[in-house]
Design an enzyme around this catalytic site. Sequence first.
Site, PDB file in Angstrom:
ATOM      1  CB  ALA A 162     -59.184  26.054 -12.559  1.00 20.79           C
ATOM      2  CE1 TYR A 163     -58.529  24.124  -4.168  1.00 20.75           C
ATOM      3  CE2 TYR A 163     -56.713  25.655  -3.845  1.00 20.75           C
ATOM      4  CZ  TYR A 163     -57.595  24.723  -3.336  1.00 20.75           C
ATOM      5  OH  TYR A 163     -57.540  24.388  -2.012  1.00 20.75           O
TER       6      TYR A 163
END
Length: 253
Positions: free
Chosen positions: A155-156
């Site tokens: 996600a990062y």
Amino acid sequence: MGSLSGKVAIVTGAGQGVGQGIALALASEGAAIAALGRTRAKLDATCEMVRERGAEAGAFVCDVAETDEIPAVVERVAEAFGGIDILVNNAYSGAYGPLLELSDRAFRKGFTTGPFAAFAFMKACHPHMKARGGGSIVNLVTSAMVRWDPATFGAYAAAKQALRSLTRTAAAEWGPDGIRANNIAPHALSPGLKWWAETNPEAAEEFRRTIPLGYIGDCEDDIGRAVVTLVQPAMRYLTGATIPLDGGQAYFG
């Protein structure tokens, strides 16, 4: 007189860690600092350190997750300092962990505080930079974007990859206005990383061994000073680039 005397810089997430290190490095070269963040006490501490170095400083409480409020904050900075020359999008609050354990809300938060917030800041700063004959934008991304195994960082990395593309587009569209836009992908001994290293000494040592230069960067001396170099007129022909400030750990092809 420092090399950035007369320049005004917005630094988000300036209350600690990498943001504070960048703010102090810019201030050491004479730039006036608009320190943005969520916690007034931390911003005030950064501003005090900036003033000790002889530079002007102002604290502006701002939650980058509230993207609708960003244009008004930028206008307050421009009014207080008379313009804007440098924008550093450092603040980020997102999610980490295996994809199946991430909620949709957590995933969206990374995009809101990452590319969406940066987009709002960049658009709001554009007219002020153009009015001063140009400016420099520095967006913080991550080497997790190019890791061979991005597990738990998905996600990062996705949010930062979107920001990387946004930076490249701004470089292409705003070059005629004299505005440069670049990314940096730093490893730095921020409070969060320091806590992790102290809590997980064996993993931290293994991580350090993967860095060719043999250490994790200092927030000011390694990351902040590099940003100073990046925003100076001497680098006027560099735009749209992603620069790894990670001691040689990652490869951006």
